[in-house]
Design a protein around this motif. Structure first.
Motif, PDB file in Angstrom:
ATOM      1  N   TYR A 116       0.856  -1.178   0.000  1.00 22.25           N
ATOM      2  CA  TYR A 116       0.000   0.000   0.000  1.00 22.25           C
ATOM      3  C   TYR A 116       0.896   1.234   0.000  1.00 22.25           C
ATOM      4  O   TYR A 116       1.783   1.374   0.855  1.00 22.25           O
ATOM      5  N   PHE A 137       3.217  -0.197   5.822  1.00 24.30           N
ATOM      6  CA  PHE A 137       1.895  -0.730   5.454  1.00 24.30           C
ATOM      7  C   PHE A 137       1.971  -2.230   5.178  1.00 24.30           C
ATOM      8  O   PHE A 137       1.073  -2.976   5.537  1.00 24.30           O
ATOM      9  N   TYR A 161      -0.413  -4.754   6.916  1.00 22.90           N
ATOM     10  CA  TYR A 161      -1.523  -5.263   6.098  1.00 22.90           C
ATOM     11  C   TYR A 161      -1.156  -6.364   5.118  1.00 22.90           C
ATOM     12  O   TYR A 161      -2.027  -6.879   4.425  1.00 22.90           O
ATOM     13  N   GLY A 206      -6.749  -2.852   5.140  1.00 23.57           N
ATOM     14  CA  GLY A 206      -5.634  -2.506   4.281  1.00 23.57           C
ATOM     15  C   GLY A 206      -5.964  -1.739   3.031  1.00 23.57           C
ATOM     16  O   GLY A 206      -5.077  -1.488   2.231  1.00 23.57           O
ATOM     17  N   GLY A 207      -7.224  -1.358   2.842  1.00 31.40           N
ATOM     18  CA  GLY A 207      -7.579  -0.591   1.657  1.00 31.40           C
ATOM     19  C   GLY A 207      -7.406  -1.397   0.387  1.00 31.40           C
ATOM     20  O   GLY A 207      -7.374  -2.620   0.391  1.00 31.40           O
ATOM     21  N   GLU A 245      -7.321   2.917   3.191  1.00 28.65           N
ATOM     22  CA  GLU A 245      -6.577   2.287   4.272  1.00 28.65           C
ATOM     23  C   GLU A 245      -7.174   2.752   5.595  1.00 28.65           C
ATOM     24  O   GLU A 245      -7.484   3.917   5.789  1.00 28.65           O
TER      25      GLU A 245
END
Length: 181
Positions: A40, A46, A50, A109-110, A122
């Motif tokens: 991400y 990130f 994630y 985590g988008g 996110e």
């Protein structure tokens, strides 16, 4: 006692959770596939939180032996289990990363666009590929404060998180390394 899985390909260790007769990864996949998985916003922090975001095309390569990508029906069963957990915990708190029953977490985590390399949402939504396809697109599900939505389609180059599932664990065990703690 908690179950853990060690992926022999890269030695990453994952927490597992039993949902019915299935074992699920309790966290997002972190297996690297060149040109098919991304962090991400291309930031390591990130990734650690994630895992990777994957294109649909990568799904054939991410599963260790015995594991598979969940179907939309699998996510529906998972959601029903989460609703049972919600009786004792606020739904939004669950989505904020608190451990659910049996060590399951939802990591918000988008998602990303594989063509533009833009990233969104996110901290607000957990977006997961399913193994289902619809026409030329892949199907994904979203788990957010409004609940579960799993009939969304996206271009195969879009980027979503991946969880893995193993069927009938207590009937036949995969030829992989499990640790009980």
């Amino acid at each position: 006692m908690s179950l853990k899985f060690v992926d022999n390909r890269d030695h990453e260790e994952y927490d597992l959770v039993r949902i019915g007769n299935q074992l699920w990864f309790a966290e997002n996949l972190r297996y690297r596939i060149e040109d098919s998985c991304f962090m991400y916003k291309d930031e390591y922090a990130f990734y650690k939180k994630y895992g990777y975001l994957y294109s649909f095309d990568a799904l054939d390569e991410v599963c260790p032996p015995g594991w598979r990508i969940p179907t939309a029906a699998d996510f529906s069963k998972l959601y029903k289990s989460l609703q049972n957990s919600a009786l004792t915990m606020n739904w939004v708190e669950m989505l904020a990363g608190k451990h659910l029953e049996n060590n399951l977490t939802l990591q918000l985590g988008g998602f990303g666009s594989g063509t533009q390399m833009d990233f969104w949402d996110e901290g607000h939504g957990a977006y997961f590929w399913t193994s289902n396809r619809e026409n030329a697109d892949g199907l994904y599900c979203i788990i957010d404060p409004s609940g579960l939505n799993f009939r969304h389609s996206a271009p195969l180059r879009d980027l979503f998180s991946v969880r893995l599932v193993f069927d009938d664990y207590f009937v036949s065990r995969p030829s992989v390394t499990f640790r009980q703690h």
